[in-house]
Design an enzyme around this catalytic site. Structure first.
Site, PDB file in Angstrom:
ATOM      1  CB  ALA A 187      -0.549  -0.255   1.383  1.00 14.63           C
ATOM      2  CD  GLU A 243       2.238  -5.325   5.790  1.00 13.76           C
ATOM      3  OE1 GLU A 243       3.069  -6.954   5.922  1.00 13.76           O
ATOM      4  OE2 GLU A 243       1.197  -5.950   4.515  1.00 13.76           O
ATOM      5  N   GLY A 245       1.060  -5.186   1.609  1.00 16.33           N
ATOM      6  CA  GLY A 245      -0.724  -5.226   0.187  1.00 16.33           C
ATOM      7  C   GLY A 245      -0.192  -5.987  -1.008  1.00 16.33           C
TER       8      GLY A 245
HETATM    9  N1  DAK Z   1       4.632   3.004  -0.380  1.00 17.15           N
HETATM   10  C1  DAK Z   1       4.909   4.086  -1.112  1.00 17.15           C
HETATM   11  N2  DAK Z   1       5.507   4.690  -2.015  1.00 17.15           N
HETATM   12  C2  DAK Z   1       7.154   2.693  -2.617  1.00 17.15           C
HETATM   13  C3  DAK Z   1       6.521   2.300  -1.316  1.00 17.15           C
HETATM   14  C4  DAK Z   1       5.178   1.937  -0.911  1.00 17.15           C
HETATM   15  N3  DAK Z   1       5.240   0.649  -0.493  1.00 17.15           N
HETATM   16  N4  DAK Z   1       7.801   1.558  -2.203  1.00 17.15           N
HETATM   17  C5  DAK Z   1       8.405   2.297  -2.506  1.00 17.15           C
HETATM   18  N5  DAK Z   1       7.897   3.698  -2.994  1.00 17.15           N
HETATM   19  C6  DAK Z   1       9.037   3.945  -4.009  1.00 17.15           C
HETATM   20  C7  DAK Z   1       9.776   4.596  -3.058  1.00 17.15           C
HETATM   21  O1  DAK Z   1       9.636   5.790  -1.860  1.00 17.15           O
HETATM   22  C8  DAK Z   1      10.446   5.930  -3.861  1.00 17.15           C
HETATM   23  O2  DAK Z   1      10.032   6.846  -3.992  1.00 17.15           O
HETATM   24  P1  DAK Z   1      10.985   7.492  -4.442  1.00 17.15           P
HETATM   25  O3  DAK Z   1      12.310   8.145  -2.724  1.00 17.15           O
HETATM   26  O4  DAK Z   1      11.672   7.760  -5.601  1.00 17.15           O
HETATM   27  O5  DAK Z   1       9.809   9.292  -4.137  1.00 17.15           O
HETATM   28  C9  DAK Z   1      10.530   4.202  -5.119  1.00 17.15           C
HETATM   29  O6  DAK Z   1       9.406   3.894  -4.722  1.00 17.15           O
HETATM   30  C10 DAK Z   1      11.673   3.269  -5.475  1.00 17.15           C
HETATM   31  O7  DAK Z   1      11.251   2.923  -4.155  1.00 17.15           O
HETATM   32  P2  DAK Z   1      13.249   2.698  -3.346  1.00 17.15           P
HETATM   33  O8  DAK Z   1      14.135   3.662  -3.828  1.00 17.15           O
HETATM   34  O9  DAK Z   1      12.982   2.371  -1.699  1.00 17.15           O
HETATM   35  O10 DAK Z   1      13.569   1.669  -4.460  1.00 17.15           O
HETATM   36  P3  DAK Z   1      14.054  -0.175  -3.556  1.00 17.15           P
HETATM   37  O11 DAK Z   1      14.966  -0.603  -4.902  1.00 17.15           O
HETATM   38  O12 DAK Z   1      15.897   0.582  -2.764  1.00 17.15           O
HETATM   39  O13 DAK Z   1      13.728  -0.862  -2.166  1.00 17.15           O
HETATM   40  C11 DAK Z   1      11.842  -2.165  -1.989  1.00 17.15           C
HETATM   41  C12 DAK Z   1      12.877  -1.208  -2.629  1.00 17.15           C
HETATM   42  C13 DAK Z   1      10.232  -2.510  -1.892  1.00 17.15           C
HETATM   43  C14 DAK Z   1      13.347  -2.331  -0.954  1.00 17.15           C
HETATM   44  C15 DAK Z   1      11.268  -0.210  -0.978  1.00 17.15           C
HETATM   45  O14 DAK Z   1      11.105   0.211  -1.923  1.00 17.15           O
HETATM   46  C16 DAK Z   1      10.807  -0.746   0.316  1.00 17.15           C
HETATM   47  O15 DAK Z   1      10.919  -1.497   1.740  1.00 17.15           O
HETATM   48  N6  DAK Z   1       9.053  -0.676   0.173  1.00 17.15           N
HETATM   49  C17 DAK Z   1       7.830  -0.641   0.989  1.00 17.15           C
HETATM   50  C18 DAK Z   1       7.742  -1.893   0.942  1.00 17.15           C
HETATM   51  C19 DAK Z   1       7.004  -1.690   2.677  1.00 17.15           C
HETATM   52  O16 DAK Z   1       6.768  -1.465   3.346  1.00 17.15           O
HETATM   53  N7  DAK Z   1       5.639  -2.571   2.392  1.00 17.15           N
HETATM   54  C20 DAK Z   1       4.553  -2.894   2.441  1.00 17.15           C
HETATM   55  C21 DAK Z   1       3.384  -1.158   3.208  1.00 17.15           C
HETATM   56  S1  DAK Z   1       2.711  -1.918   4.081  1.00 17.15           S
HETATM   57  C22 DAK Z   1      -5.611  -1.491   4.036  1.00 17.15           C
HETATM   58  C23 DAK Z   1      -4.946  -2.473   2.720  1.00 17.15           C
HETATM   59  C24 DAK Z   1      -3.718  -2.878   2.558  1.00 17.15           C
HETATM   60  C25 DAK Z   1      -2.373  -2.300   3.521  1.00 17.15           C
HETATM   61  C26 DAK Z   1      -3.003  -1.646   4.489  1.00 17.15           C
HETATM   62  C27 DAK Z   1      -4.537  -1.752   4.363  1.00 17.15           C
HETATM   63  N8  DAK Z   1      -6.896  -2.171   3.826  1.00 17.15           N
HETATM   64  C28 DAK Z   1      -7.965  -2.417   3.167  1.00 17.15           C
HETATM   65  C29 DAK Z   1      -7.019  -0.948   4.807  1.00 17.15           C
HETATM   66  C30 DAK Z   1      -1.641  -2.432   3.065  1.00 17.15           C
HETATM   67  C31 DAK Z   1      -0.419  -2.161   3.775  1.00 17.15           C
HETATM   68  C32 DAK Z   1       0.999  -1.826   3.566  1.00 17.15           C
HETATM   69  O17 DAK Z   1       1.794  -2.875   1.928  1.00 17.15           O
END
Ligand code: DAK
Length: 259
Positions: free
Chosen positions: A67, A133, A110
Site C-alpha cells: 500500500a 508491515e 498489500g
Molecule cells: N509506498 C509508497 N512508495 C513506495 C513504496 C510504498 N509501499 N514502495 C516503494 N515506494 C517508492 C519509494 O519511496 C521510492 O520513491 P522515491 O523516493 O523515488 O520518490 C520508489 O518507490 C522506489 O523505491 P526505493 O528507492 O525504495 O527502491 P529500492 O529498490 O531501494 O527498494 C523496496 C525497494 C521495495 C525494498 C523498498 O522500496 C521498500 O521497502 N518499500 C516499502 C515496502 C513496504 O514496506 N511495503 C508494505 C507497505 S504497508 C489495507 C490494505 C492493505 C494495506 C493496508 C491497509 N486496508 C484494506 C485498509 C497494506 C499495507 C502495506 O502494504
C-alpha cells in the site's frame, strides 16, 4: 474506460484480459485510486461474457511494493474507517472469474496480499514475496496474517510477519504460496499459458469450482462438502456439461459456450 494507474486490455488473447498495475516510479505502490480502479476494472471484466480469465501483473521490478506508505502516513483510525478500504478489497475477492497474478520483482505487504487474493500465482525467478508491515510500525491488514498462514503454514508465516523478511520465488514455490516459477523473461507468457488452459474450460463449471475451492478456506469440512455438492449438481444444468461429456465420448475437443 480510461484509468490513471492501471492499463486494461480486455482481449489481450482470446477470452483472456490483462490488467497491468501502472505506477512504475513508485514500484506500483497501491494508492486508494489504483485500488478503486482495479475494483472497477475487475467488476467490468466480470460482466463481460467474452472474458473467461483475468491476469493481473505489474512490471519486471514490481508487482506491487505494498500500500502507498506516503498516502497512509498521516491517516487516523477515523480516516481509515471512513474510507473503508476493506470494501474494495472484499469486492476484488468476489470476482467470479479466475484471476491469475503474474508476479515479477516485489510483491510486498498489500502487494503480496493482492497476489494472494488472486486464484493462482505465476512468478519470475526474481520475484520476492514479503509482509514487511512490521518494519513500519503496523501489521498486515488485508489478509496477510490469514491467507499467508493458510498457504505456507504457521512457522514461515510467523517469521515473515514478525521479521518482515522477504522470500524468493523458489522459497514461495516450495512453501506452496505460488503455482509456478519461471525464468524472468517468461513469467507473463507462462501466466497466459495457464490462463489459456483455464479459458478453454466451461466458464460455468470454472465459476462454480472456483467458488467451491475458496469455500474450503472459509468453512468447516462438512459445510464445504455440502456447498461443493450443490455446485456439482448445478454444473448439470449447463449445456456445457452435455457438450463436455458428448465431446469426450465422440473423441473430440469440447466447444464450451458458457451456457
Ligand atoms: N509506498 C509508497 N512508495 C513506495 C513504496 C510504498 N509501499 N514502495 C516503494 N515506494 C517508492 C519509494 O519511496 C521510492 O520513491 P522515491 O523516493 O523515488 O520518490 C520508489 O518507490 C522506489 O523505491 P526505493 O528507492 O525504495 O527502491 P529500492 O529498490 O531501494 O527498494 C523496496 C525497494 C521495495 C525494498 C523498498 O522500496 C521498500 O521497502 N518499500 C516499502 C515496502 C513496504 O514496506 N511495503 C508494505 C507497505 S504497508 C489495507 C490494505 C492493505 C494495506 C493496508 C491497509 N486496508 C484494506 C485498509 C497494506 C499495507 C502495506 O502494504
Amino acid at each position: 474506460m480510461n484509468y490513471e494507474f492501471i492499463l486494461v486490455d480486455e482481449q489481450a488473447q482470446p477470452h483472456i484480459a490483462l490488467i497491468r498495475l501502472n505506477r512504475p516510479k513508485e514500484l506500483n505502490a497501491l494508492n486508494l485510486q489504483l485500488m478503486l480502479e482495479l475494483k472497477s476494472a475487475l467488476q467490468s471484466l466480470d460482466q463481460n461474457d467474452a472474458v473467461r480469465c483475468i491476469i493481473i501483473t505489474g512490471n519486471e521490478q514490481a508487482f506491487a511494493a505494498g500500500a502507498d506508505i506516503k498516502q497512509m502516513e498521516s491517516r487516523t483510525p477515523v480516516d481509515l474507517i471512513k474510507i473503508d478500504q476493506f470494501e474494495t478489497w472484499d469486492q476484488i475477492r468476489k470476482t467470479s472469474k479466475p484471476v491469475i497474478a503474474a508476479v515479477s520483482g516485489f510483491a510486498l505487504g498489500g502487494g503480496c496480499e493482492l497476489a494472494m487474493l488472486c486464484d493462482m500465482i505465476v512468478a519470475s525467478e526474481s520475484a520476492k514475496f514479503g509482509q514487511p508491515e512490521i518494519k513500519i510500525g503496523i501489521m498486515p491488514g488485508a489478509g496477510g496474517t490469514q491467507r499467508l498462514t493458510r498457504a505456507v503454514g504457521k512457522a514461515l508465516a510467523m517469521e515473515m510477519v514478525l521479521t518482515g523478511k522477504f522470500i524468493s520465488a523458489q522459497e514461495a514455490h516450495a512453501a506452496g504460496l505460488i503455482n509456478r516459477v519461471v525464468p524472468d523473461e517468461l513469467y507473463l507468457d507462462e501466466a497466459f499459458k495457464l490462463a489459456k488452459e483455464v479459458a478453454a474450460m466451461s466458464p460455468i463449471s470454472i465459476r462454480l469450482a472456483k467458488e467451491s475451492v475458496l469455500k474450503a478456506f472459509e468453512t468447516g469440512l462438512q459445510e464445504g462438502l455440502f456447498f461443493e455438492r450443490k455446485n456439482f449438481y448445478l454444473t448439470f444444468t449447463s449445456e456445457d456439461q452435455k457438450e463436455g461429456m458428448k465431446a469426450f465420448i465422440e473423441k473430440r475437443k469440447p466447444d464450451f459456450k458458457g451456457v
